[in-house]
Design a protein around this motif. Structure first.
Motif, short mmCIF file in Angstrom:
data_model
loop_
_atom_site.label_atom_id
_atom_site.label_comp_id
_atom_site.label_asym_id
_atom_site.label_seq_id
_atom_site.Cartn_x
_atom_site.Cartn_y
_atom_site.Cartn_z
N ALA A 7 -108.04 -5.62 12.73
CA ALA A 7 -107.52 -5.66 11.35
C ALA A 7 -108.46 -4.98 10.36
O ALA A 7 -108.04 -4.49 9.32
CB ALA A 7 -107.26 -7.09 10.92
N ARG A 8 -109.74 -4.96 10.69
CA ARG A 8 -110.72 -4.51 9.69
C ARG A 8 -111.44 -3.23 10.09
O ARG A 8 -111.83 -3.08 11.26
CB ARG A 8 -111.76 -5.61 9.48
N ASN A 47 -105.65 -9.36 15.22
CA ASN A 47 -106.58 -9.18 14.09
C ASN A 47 -107.91 -8.58 14.51
O ASN A 47 -108.73 -8.25 13.66
CB ASN A 47 -106.82 -10.51 13.39
N THR A 58 -106.65 -10.96 5.19
CA THR A 58 -106.36 -10.24 6.44
C THR A 58 -105.20 -9.27 6.24
O THR A 58 -105.21 -8.16 6.78
CB THR A 58 -106.06 -11.25 7.57
N ARG A 112 -105.36 -5.43 7.15
CA ARG A 112 -104.41 -4.83 8.10
C ARG A 112 -103.73 -3.60 7.51
O ARG A 112 -103.73 -2.54 8.12
CB ARG A 112 -103.34 -5.85 8.48
N PRO A 170 -99.82 -12.31 8.80
CA PRO A 170 -101.14 -12.87 9.12
C PRO A 170 -101.34 -14.28 8.56
O PRO A 170 -101.02 -14.53 7.40
CB PRO A 170 -102.10 -11.89 8.45
N ASN A 212 -115.82 -11.76 6.31
CA ASN A 212 -115.47 -12.19 7.66
C ASN A 212 -116.71 -12.64 8.43
O ASN A 212 -116.70 -13.64 9.16
CB ASN A 212 -114.82 -10.98 8.37
N ASP A 245 -102.51 -15.46 4.96
CA ASP A 245 -103.89 -14.99 4.81
C ASP A 245 -103.91 -13.63 4.10
O ASP A 245 -103.83 -12.58 4.74
CB ASP A 245 -104.51 -14.89 6.21
N ASP A 298 -104.14 -17.72 8.37
CA ASP A 298 -105.55 -18.09 8.56
C ASP A 298 -105.67 -19.21 9.60
O ASP A 298 -104.69 -19.59 10.24
CB ASP A 298 -106.20 -18.49 7.21
#
Ligand SMILES: Nc1ncnc2c1ncn2[C@@H]1O[C@H](COP(=O)(O)OP(=O)(O)OP(=O)(O)O)[C@@H](O)[C@H]1O
Length: 535
Positions: A446-447, A443, A474, A478, A463, A298, A471, A465
């Motif tokens: 999300a991480r 998002n 992602t 998630r 999700p 990312n 995506d 992109d």
């Protein structure tokens, strides 16, 4: 994983005028070792720094035990080798050999058999380790991994911090990555393992082990894609380092007063703010020994935070250890990462190993967008079994959904990038401390966010992109907010038309994992299925 997948998606970071994404040879590891800064400067494995913390008579001993003392050559500017050179280069030969090995070759793909229930380290999975320099015997020795944290020869006060966190033994990624990360001379690393398997602890431990505590200057820098993740990483640093004299500093919005110079040993921040502080000479970088990019794919993605992260990276001293970690690296980003981080040891996962087995994946057929809200309201009781995160695509959808839930008498939190930092911090704290059970977000969370009580993740919107294509990376991040460190968890995807169904199917195909349908007509049945999964 690949961006050139079944959906015909263009590579996320297609080569532009700036050369971003130009494919280098992935395994073209050219120069044998990086510079040896740690040993010379009092980091891991060196003589102990002076100062009260290290002044015990056995200080030298306690700092000095290194897993891999090394007689590495000094760094040199090595020109890119020709094809002829590569063939003759022992490192290239080893890499080629590694590339050609099959799953039967134990030394490359290490299969760990289950040892017991409950822990990530116990799940059967395969991690591929590629060393940038197998010519170095000591490196090769480290490759076999460690079984206990003691094996790393850490400072006792650091060990105390680890055990104080309840860590009894290293997780799989820690077993493999830590000996390579903390050895001298410092080597770069590109590390991949599933969400919730202990990557943060691995790089935090490495940062803490690299600091010369007698030097009052920033020596370790970690960048994260979101404020909330930076705050969480800082919590881990403080917890793990609580018996060390470590000083820490945030580099996130509104954290450093104008004109103030940072002197703390460890700095954690978001790329924009960090770059800003460097430009204003508030964050000196000349003593940096380790630079970590968490959620590295990312952070390198040009559609996202790539430019800023790369600018920060370009300010690091030449001998600074660079560490990239993520659960996902698409092929394009992986290729690019190799260029950004030369001579890195590599720990990677196979495509089929990416999903966390403990996370049960479901989908619910909804009639339309509005029906999705009705369904969410109907299953609210389930959302509050433990805690839940509901992911939506846009900030305005998050706000509107939160309003609908509130109007229906349900308590929810909302956290998006639209809120000011005070609100964001408050929402995160309320959720982390369990004061509220349901968090609606985008998002932005999300991480990386690690909250053990999160049993359920709802993808209210699938999700997509930047090109509005499904995506999978992602998606994986998630759903990885649940099922942390060997726990079980549930994810539910809401689909409401042909398009959203196809988006979900594309993700299902990408990972080769079945996403099971749960009927929306029969709430008793839903409850039965989900409660069984949310243990
Ligand atoms: N060796 C260990 N023993 C016990 N618990 C651990 C160990 N290492 C990490 N953990 C715990 O496991 C949880 C998940 O770890 P962590 O957040 O580091 O995962 P991660 O791999 O960074 O996840 P993500 O990919 O989502 O960022 C944390 O709560 C952490 O405290």
């Amino acid at each position: 994983m690949s961006n050139q997948d079944g959906w015909g998606k263009a590579p996320a970071s297609a080569a532009g005028a700036d050369g971003w994404g130009k494919p280098p040879a992935v395994s073209a590891v050219t120069s044998p070792t990086r510079g040896n800064n740690g040993a010379a400067n009092g980091g891991w494995g060196s003589a102990p720094p002076s100062g009260s913390w290290n002044s015990s008579s056995n200080g030298a001993e306690s700092w000095g035990k290194t897993p891999a003392p090394s007689a590495a050559p000094a760094p040199s500017a090595v020109p890119a080798p020709s094809e002829e050179d590569k063939k003759a280069d022992p490192v290239e030969q080893v890499i080629e050999k590694v590339d050609n090995l099959t799953t039967e070759d134990d030394d490359v793909e290490i299969t760990v058999k289950p040892k017991g229930p409950g822990l990530v380290a116990d799940t059967e999975d395969v991690v591929e380790v590629k060393l940038s320099d197998l010519a170095n015997d000591q490196q090769a020795e480290l490759y076999s991994g460690i079984k206990t944290f003691e094996d790393l020869g850490l400072h006792p006060e650091l060990l105390k911090g680890i055990y104080g966190m309840g860590f009894q033994r290293p997780s799989k990624i820690q077993e493999k990555a830590l000996p390579l990360l903390v050895s001298n001379p410092p080597k770069n690393m590109i590390g991949q393992s599933q969400s919730g398997t202990g990557k943060t602890a691995a790089f935090v431990l490495t940062m803490l082990s690299r600091i010369n505590y007698s030097l009052q200057a920033p020596q370790a820098l970690c960048l994260a894609p979101a404020r909330e993740l930076a705050r969480q990483i800082m919590d881990v640093i403080k917890e793990m380092g609580k018996y060390t004299p470590v000083e820490t500093q945030f580099a996130i919005k509104e954290s450093v007063p104008r004109g103030e110079k940072i002197k703390a040993h460890v700095v954690v921040g978001t790329p924009g703010t960090v770059m800003d502080l460097i430009k204003k000479n508030q964050l000196p970088v000349n003593n940096m020994r380790i630079f970590v990019l968490d959620e590295a794919d990312n952070m390198l993605d040009q559609q996202g935070l790539g430019d800023q992260s790369l600018r920060v990276k370009s300010k690091m001293p030449a001998d600074c250890q660079i560490v990239l970690f993520s659960a996902t690296f698409s092929q394009t980003i992986r290729t690019f990462a190799h260029r950004v981080v030369p001579n890195a040891n590599l720990i990677s996962l196979k495509q089929e190993e990416l999903s966390v087995d403990g996370i049960k994946q479901f989908y619910m057929d909804c009639k339309n967008e509005d029906h999705k809200v009705d369904v969410l309201i109907a299953i609210y009781g389930l959302l509050t079994v433990g805690q839940s995160i509901v992911f939506v695509r846009r900030r305005d959808v998050a706000a509107a959904l939160a309003q609908r839930m509130t109007d229906a008498g349900h308590e929810v939190l909302v956290l998006t990038g639209a809120q000011d930092v005070t609100n964001r911090d408050q929402a995160m704290d309320d959720f982390r401390d369990g004061r509220k059970k349901v968090l609606i977000t985008t998002n932005v969370l999300a991480r990386g966010i690690d909250i053990a009580q999160v049993h359920l993740v709802v993808n209210f919107d699938m999700p997509l992109d930047g090109n509005f294509r499904p995506d999978p990376e992602t998606y994986l991040h998630r759903i990885g907010r649940t099922g942390r460190f060997g726990r079980t968890g549930v994810s539910i995807n809401f689909v409401h038309d042909q398009k959203s169904y196809e988006e979900m199917k594309a993700i299902e195909k990408h990972f080769g994992r079945v996403i099971t349908r749960v009927p929306t007509e029969d709430y008793v049945e839903i409850e039965k299925i989900l409660k069984k999964s949310v243990k």
